[in-house]
Design a protein around this motif. Sequence first.
Motif, PDB file in Angstrom:
ATOM      1  N   UNK A 103       0.871  -1.179   0.000  1.00 20.37           N
ATOM      2  CA  UNK A 103       0.000   0.000   0.000  1.00 20.37           C
ATOM      3  C   UNK A 103       0.907   1.228   0.000  1.00 20.37           C
ATOM      4  N   UNK A 104       0.631   2.166  -0.889  1.00 13.21           N
ATOM      5  CA  UNK A 104       1.501   3.327  -1.053  1.00 13.21           C
ATOM      6  C   UNK A 104       0.716   4.615  -0.824  1.00 13.21           C
ATOM      7  N   UNK A 105       1.263   5.481  -0.033  1.00 13.38           N
ATOM      8  CA  UNK A 105       0.642   6.786   0.196  1.00 13.38           C
ATOM      9  C   UNK A 105       1.639   7.856  -0.201  1.00 13.38           C
ATOM     10  N   UNK A 106       1.199   8.774  -1.036  1.00 17.52           N
ATOM     11  CA  UNK A 106       2.062   9.864  -1.470  1.00 17.52           C
ATOM     12  C   UNK A 106       1.354  11.165  -1.133  1.00 17.52           C
ATOM     13  N   UNK A 107       2.058  12.054  -0.455  1.00 19.93           N
ATOM     14  CA  UNK A 107       1.412  13.314  -0.111  1.00 19.93           C
ATOM     15  C   UNK A 107       2.424  14.445  -0.183  1.00 19.93           C
ATOM     16  N   UNK A 108       1.910  15.639  -0.387  1.00 18.00           N
ATOM     17  CA  UNK A 108       2.793  16.796  -0.448  1.00 18.00           C
ATOM     18  C   UNK A 108       2.033  18.062  -0.129  1.00 18.00           C
TER      19      UNK A 108
ATOM     20  N   UNK B  27      -3.397   7.599  -2.670  1.00 12.51           N
ATOM     21  CA  UNK B  27      -3.272   6.253  -2.113  1.00 12.51           C
ATOM     22  C   UNK B  27      -3.378   5.238  -3.249  1.00 12.51           C
ATOM     23  N   UNK B  28      -2.501   4.256  -3.236  1.00 16.81           N
ATOM     24  CA  UNK B  28      -2.577   3.184  -4.239  1.00 16.81           C
ATOM     25  C   UNK B  28      -2.214   1.881  -3.551  1.00 16.81           C
ATOM     26  N   UNK B  29      -2.824   0.772  -3.977  1.00 19.94           N
ATOM     27  CA  UNK B  29      -2.371  -0.509  -3.439  1.00 19.94           C
ATOM     28  C   UNK B  29      -2.218  -1.553  -4.532  1.00 19.94           C
ATOM     29  N   UNK B  30      -1.644  -2.692  -4.141  1.00 17.29           N
ATOM     30  CA  UNK B  30      -1.316  -3.720  -5.130  1.00 17.29           C
ATOM     31  C   UNK B  30      -2.559  -4.419  -5.676  1.00 17.29           C
TER      32      UNK B  30
ATOM     33  N   UNK C 168       5.043   7.082   1.628  1.00 14.61           N
ATOM     34  CA  UNK C 168       5.014   6.037   2.649  1.00 14.61           C
ATOM     35  C   UNK C 168       4.621   4.726   1.980  1.00 14.61           C
ATOM     36  N   UNK C 169       5.368   3.685   2.299  1.00 18.10           N
ATOM     37  CA  UNK C 169       5.089   2.376   1.706  1.00 18.10           C
ATOM     38  C   UNK C 169       4.828   1.378   2.826  1.00 18.10           C
TER      39      UNK C 169
END
Lengths: 545, 438
Positions: free
Chosen positions: B26-31, B156-159, B56-57
């Motif tokens: 699960x990947x979270x990318x923020x800025x 947010x993205x996940x596998x 964040x991974x």
Amino acid sequence: MKRRDFLQLAGMGAGALMLPTYLFGKSVPLDAPHSVLDARASKQLADVALNTARSQGASYADVRIGRYLNQYLFTREDRVQNTVNTESFGVGIRVIVNGTWGFAATDQVTPDGIKKAAEQAAAIAKANAKLQTEPVKLVPVQSYGEQEWRTPIERNAFDVPVAEKVDLLLSSNAAAMQEGANFINNSLFLVNEQKYFASTEGSYINQDIHRIWPTFTVTARDTASGKFKQRASLSAPMGMGWEYMSGRQQDKIQGPAGLIFYGNTYDQKEDAVSAARQAKEMLTAKSVKPGKYDLVLDPDHLGLTIHESVGHPLELDRVLGYEANYAGTSFATLDKWKTKNFNYGSKIVNLFADKTQDHSLGKVGWDDEGVKTKRWDLVKDGVLVNYQAIRDQAHIINENESHGCCYADSWSSVQFQRMPNVSLAPGTEKYSMQDMIKDVQDGIFIIGRGSYSIDQQRYNFQFGGTLFYEIKNGQVTEMLNDVAYQSNTQEFWNSCAKICDESDYRLFGSFFDGKGQPSQVSAVSHGSSTTRFNGVNVINTARNI
Amino acid sequence: MAILSKEEARSIMEKVISLSKADECVVNLSGSNGGNIRYARNSVSTSGSEENTSLAVQSSFGKKSGTSTINEFDTASLEKVVRRSEELARLAPENPEFMSALEPQQYQEGKAYFKSTDDITPAMRAQFAADSIKPASAKGVTAAGFLEDSAGFNALMNSKGLFAYNQTSGVDFTVTMRTEDGTGSGWVARDFNDVKKLNTAEASQIALDKALRSRNAKAIEPGKYTVILEPAAAADLVQNMIYSMGARNADEGRSFLSKKGGGTKLGEKLVDERVKIYSDPLHGEVPFSPWSGDGVPIKRTSWIENGVVKNMFYDRYWASKAGREALPAPGRFVMEGGNASIDDMIKNTKRGVLVTRLWYIRTVDPQTLLYTGLTRDGTFYIENGKIMYPVKNFRFNESPIIMLNNLEALGKPQRIDGNLVPPMKIRDFTFTSLSDAV
């Protein structure tokens, strides 16, 4: 960083990805060994900052290269809810240009990144100088050259395998459940600050600082009545390593009603068992009759009262109005201090600030502006004698030396005046907790932290606690519920009637004390011995909804 | 780099997922971009700006998971963060409450981002501060204030193929005005997603008037009073109730929503029937993200309807135990009210106390949601429809449940601290002592 963000961590699990980024920093392997900052490399980088600042017209500059490591473990009953490991590395640069502060921070810890940040700090100072009406004045500080300081620890908690920590927490949880607790939430917080400080005054200071805080809440429930009661741990956050968790026999103090208090080490499993027993007892304990009582306050409770009613009101920036929009101002105004006879408390009350106290959260060698730490009096024989001041404030109280209590919670936060350890000096004659209870006719013994609230000038407060016991004719008789006391700071400290001796002296602490906008946390200890306050107003907090 | 578009974020995150060797990723990318300015004693004390992007991974093997974060985005760094999270997952203890990543979801388009707020410059911040300080110094009053703004994105993205993206922006402003003699103090707060709605001169005038009007307050006896709580005062207590409405604590018997004999108060009348509280991520005035941190879609949800508890919030684990869908806690809430202004409400009050705000609120008893705290920055005595004089601050001990059962009237809702809350008139509000604090 807001206190609320830390509290939210405890309820986290699946939502871990949404943690505020500053809590993460770069996460590191849970069991990785942690090297401290390299002084030689840091010095070279620091000089880039100082030289750039000078070239931009700075009359003063300091630089803090910091690596901040945190490890948090959250458990409940038989499970680990979350383990969080974070590392944050960066540099903060503070300058004075045209009599005005400027600050900038970057996570690009390279000569280029540092140069840019130093230029930005100078640019901000120049821009703000236009709105400046009170140019910064710094009192002098010694040039210390190259220095090192480390928290004296026996075992680095970051080097203890996570499995060992989890085992301890889960075995405490199991012990509480076996004793009849319905729930236990048990957390462990570890902090390691590695800070390299340098300033144009000629100091280069490398410090390695450790703190630890184990804390739990046990809940007992009675389904039939729909009641539940909670008992918090009697631990204190400390400036120590893993040795705090060793629960040495010599650090335990036996109290009445089977109570056990902890000094410089803590026995979590034993405390969890007591907590379960006491939480169950609370379910049927008597509700307090409101009125005036003599209060016997245990150090793990009194510490918070000291924090709120002495520590905060004597912060000089509050007194001057710099915190007016957030935490507030202070009743302890300069005119009261100038009279030299303002009775903060009764004659036996001696409150002191001390950044050198062993095992305390605030103990460091030098503060975050390169001032060597020390001890000084705040209230002497009941009279207000001093405040907490840093380099740009000391001249206001006619001193030519900072108190050494400047702190920033991260490389990315600007340092400002923060509360040092503030403690109540023990009584000088031999007098134990048992002696004190014998001398009380109609009183309440209050143990542990509870609900706390105080107004924005620190006059009126209300405090609860974790455990309450009735004292009748020199004996602890039974447990009480629904107790809170309300008082006024000056009235309260003037009702201070007796203080136990040094053998009863223990530290309490606040791990996430909040101040400033944007809010920064700080950790601070408060020492005291068990103390009696006469005729304090107690209210009953029971309600029906 | 700080604010990435949906496609830029997707491209980085797909790269991260492709590097994963874990059972699930699960990947979270923020800025975000943001800044602040702080002033006190009518002069700027600090200001700064911040830009941050973070990845964040979370990797998991079975029920073991680990999270790692990084703020560098070259391929080597992405590889490093993925491997680190996998290492952590292998070391972590098994979590019996671990929930497998969500399947792809449908989300509504967020409405919480305004470019105007993203475009705030240091000069604008200085002007906002100057607009607040100037009227104060003209009247010999001292202003201390703080303005903080931020704009950013979260993805947010996940596998399993889930992807969510949202942008938000916000500006918060508060100012405290104190008279030189130290006997008067006023305060105001404003917060918006769109900075165009912010007028610090207009807001500061309210704080300034309150400071001047609250000078030389009289002491009146503590006790039970009819109070008019301005939205800031009301919001603090209502918010504490709303964020305590978790299903798990209620089911476990340790919440104000737990019942004698077991069970919860869901579906039961809790407060006055005029109380209606809901949350809606697409609300025009108080928008927030249409998905929660773990990717659960957020829709309009009623929490209290006609005084009855309609919903409690469930995390994914507790929802699975209860055999229902997860319901995230609200990011913001709306409490409905009427059309009356605070002035109208004062006119209709025979005897009461007007409260600007509450301060240092702490739980006294989680069983009854009893809170204590104090009034601050403008407390006034009302008689026969008029403000008569300022009064000294009180300490209160009150529960929002008791308070919302003693409801007399609701006024026109205003945005405060991200929520929409009406001023409210409450009878028998419990003040337990007086404070000398100004």
